[in-house]
Structures are given as structure tokens and as C-alpha cells.
Design an enzyme around this catalytic site. Sequence first.
Site, mmCIF file in Angstrom:
data_model
loop_
_atom_site.group_PDB
_atom_site.id
_atom_site.type_symbol
_atom_site.label_atom_id
_atom_site.label_comp_id
_atom_site.label_asym_id
_atom_site.label_seq_id
_atom_site.Cartn_x
_atom_site.Cartn_y
_atom_site.Cartn_z
ATOM 1 N N ASN A 11 -20.183 -9.533 19.340
ATOM 2 C CA ASN A 11 -19.758 -9.001 20.722
ATOM 3 C C ASN A 11 -20.093 -10.068 21.494
ATOM 4 O OD1 ASN A 11 -19.449 -7.862 22.964
ATOM 5 N ND2 ASN A 11 -21.244 -6.537 23.033
ATOM 6 N N TRP A 12 -18.862 -10.698 21.879
ATOM 7 C CA TRP A 12 -19.190 -12.061 22.897
ATOM 8 C C TRP A 12 -19.554 -11.732 24.310
ATOM 9 C CZ3 TRP A 12 -15.552 -16.472 21.366
ATOM 10 C CH2 TRP A 12 -15.687 -17.164 20.304
ATOM 11 N N LYS A 13 -19.457 -10.343 24.586
ATOM 12 C CA LYS A 13 -19.345 -9.949 25.771
ATOM 13 C C LYS A 13 -18.317 -10.933 26.739
ATOM 14 C CE LYS A 13 -24.076 -8.416 24.862
ATOM 15 N NZ LYS A 13 -25.183 -7.883 25.270
ATOM 16 N N HIS A 91 -20.355 0.820 24.761
ATOM 17 C CA HIS A 91 -21.442 -0.022 24.819
ATOM 18 C C HIS A 91 -22.543 0.302 25.892
ATOM 19 C CE1 HIS A 91 -23.834 -3.951 25.108
ATOM 20 N NE2 HIS A 91 -23.603 -4.028 23.809
ATOM 21 N N GLU A 93 -24.046 -1.374 28.095
ATOM 22 C CA GLU A 93 -23.554 -2.201 29.278
ATOM 23 C C GLU A 93 -22.448 -1.208 29.878
ATOM 24 O OE1 GLU A 93 -23.158 -5.976 27.804
ATOM 25 O OE2 GLU A 93 -25.387 -5.993 27.198
ATOM 26 N N GLU A 161 -27.676 0.888 18.486
ATOM 27 C CA GLU A 161 -28.265 -0.017 19.472
ATOM 28 C C GLU A 161 -29.427 0.493 20.255
ATOM 29 O OE1 GLU A 161 -25.436 -3.685 19.740
ATOM 30 O OE2 GLU A 161 -24.833 -2.369 21.099
ATOM 31 N N GLY A 167 -30.521 -7.968 23.651
ATOM 32 C CA GLY A 167 -30.735 -9.177 24.340
ATOM 33 C C GLY A 167 -32.446 -9.506 24.796
ATOM 34 N N SER A 203 -30.729 -7.524 19.205
ATOM 35 C CA SER A 203 -31.629 -9.057 18.808
ATOM 36 C C SER A 203 -31.819 -9.176 17.337
ATOM 37 C CB SER A 203 -32.859 -8.739 19.395
ATOM 38 O OG SER A 203 -33.226 -8.641 20.630
ATOM 39 N N GLY A 224 -25.155 -9.716 19.507
ATOM 40 C CA GLY A 224 -24.767 -9.981 20.600
ATOM 41 C C GLY A 224 -24.903 -11.599 20.799
ATOM 42 N N GLY A 225 -26.156 -12.023 21.486
ATOM 43 C CA GLY A 225 -26.579 -13.561 21.723
ATOM 44 C C GLY A 225 -26.230 -14.463 20.616
HETATM 45 C C1 PEP Z 1 -25.281 -6.196 22.102
HETATM 46 O O1 PEP Z 1 -25.101 -6.136 23.203
HETATM 47 O O2 PEP Z 1 -24.436 -5.498 21.252
HETATM 48 C C2 PEP Z 1 -26.271 -6.799 21.012
HETATM 49 C C3 PEP Z 1 -26.538 -6.395 20.106
HETATM 50 O O3 PEP Z 1 -26.904 -7.994 21.815
HETATM 51 P P1 PEP Z 1 -27.843 -8.830 21.070
HETATM 52 O O4 PEP Z 1 -27.720 -9.184 19.810
HETATM 53 O O5 PEP Z 1 -27.886 -9.995 22.242
HETATM 54 O O6 PEP Z 1 -29.337 -7.920 21.363
#
Ligand code: PEP
Length: 239
Positions: A11-13, A91, A93, A161, A167, A203, A224-225
Site C-alpha cells: 500500500n503506497w498510500k 483501510h 485511514e 490491521e 506506521g 509495521s 505500508g512504509g
Molecule cells: C498500512 O497502512 O496498511 C500499513 C500496514 O502500514 P505500515 O506497514 O506502514 O504499518
Amino acid sequence: MKNNNKIIAANWKMNGSEELMKEFSQLTRAKRNDIIICPPFTFLDSAKTILPDFIKIGAQNCSEEEKGAFTGEISASMLQEKSVSHVLIGHSERRTLFNETDDIILKKVKTAIKSKLTPIVCIGETLSEKEANKTLQVLDSQINGSLAKIEPNEQVIVAYEPVWAIGTGLRPDENEIKETHLYIKTKLNQHFDTDIPILYGGSANSENCSQILSIDNVGGLLVGGASLKKHDFNAICNC
Ligand code: PEP
């Protein structure tokens, strides 16, 4: 996608660039894992041309409406025309920043399925819900509010999640992930005809991926990150 493969979804957001896409063209074929990259909408075309063929392309959202006067929205069928195969829905967010309710998420899942996209439906508890020991109750209500209302023969992917782990560098421990994934699996099995893959997200990185992937009922990762760094993401894909 074969059921016994793990799914690694990125997920590049609202991040990324053509440059990053070009770097990702060097990702190496993952032996055991199916890879999906979800870049922002504007990179969907270049993702299709630049990324290696073994990578599937996902979007990060779609409208709950099919077409019409919905300025700024993008429908599931428009995504399907762009060779998108998957779409993230619900998601955290989107739930918190864009007020997406389970009802909206259910409509989005239905329109995605109608357009032959596989929805990746995100569920998970906030920190205050976890601290109040309400994790399973929250998951129950999110599943009842969206997933349990679609046809049992549909193909979906679920991503668990925990919102507090996204994050932050924080993560549930192995037993907690085991417990929540078993709970989700049991509940999904009561409704769906087929085995629904359950990804873990929050994470995940190249150092913890193999430990998380080895936990019972973890069908893959939503990243994500760490999905924005070629070296790290390549390591996760080959985990
Ligand atoms: C996400 O936003 O779906 C996610 C898993 O982010 P991160 O890996 O940065 O925690």
C-alpha cells in the site's frame, strides 16, 4: 491465485513517483508469494507498463457508486479497465479520515466484485478498543457489517490491521496475531464457501516478515512504509 501461496500486498498510500516505479521494475520474482502493488491512481498506467508481469496491480480505493455525478470519484469498472485486479477497501485511514462506515464499505465491496476486482477488505481495532479488551468485538462487528453480507461464493481477501500498529513500529505479539487470525478465520469459514486469505498488516518489514508469515492462518502481509523501499520490499516479497 493459488491458495497455498502467501500474498504480499503493498500500500503506497499517497506516496511514490515514476522514479520509484522504475526502481521497482527490478523486483525479483518471488518464489512462493503472490505480489500486489497498490500505487496511487495516477500511477496505475505506468505500473502496468513498468512493473514485471508477475506483479498484480491494485488500487487503494474505489467509489461505492457505479457512475454519475460524483465529482472526484473513480469507479470500480474504471479501475478494471486499467487492468487493476485488486482494490483495498476500508483501510483504517479511509474509515477515520474519510468517515467510511461498514455500510459504505459493503457497497464498495459489492461494486468491486461486480467489476471483477478482488477486494482486500481491511479490518482492525484502535488502541482504545484494544485497551478496553474489545478487539474481537470490533472485528465481529466489522465482519458482520460488510463481509458477512456478501454472497458466500465470492472471492475476497481480508487484511487484519490493528490501527495502533499502522506506521508506528508497534506490533501485536505472535500469540495475539495467532488469536485474532484464528478468530477471523473461524468467523469467515462460517459464512464463505472457500478459504478466505487473511493478511496481517501493521509495521511489517523485512526483519519481521518471516516470523509473521509463519503464524497459523496468516495468509500474507499488507505492507505500508516498508513497501516504499525497493530493497526492503524485495526482501519481504521473497520472505
Ligand atoms: C498500512 O497502512 O496498511 C500499513 C500496514 O502500514 P505500515 O506497514 O506502514 O504499518
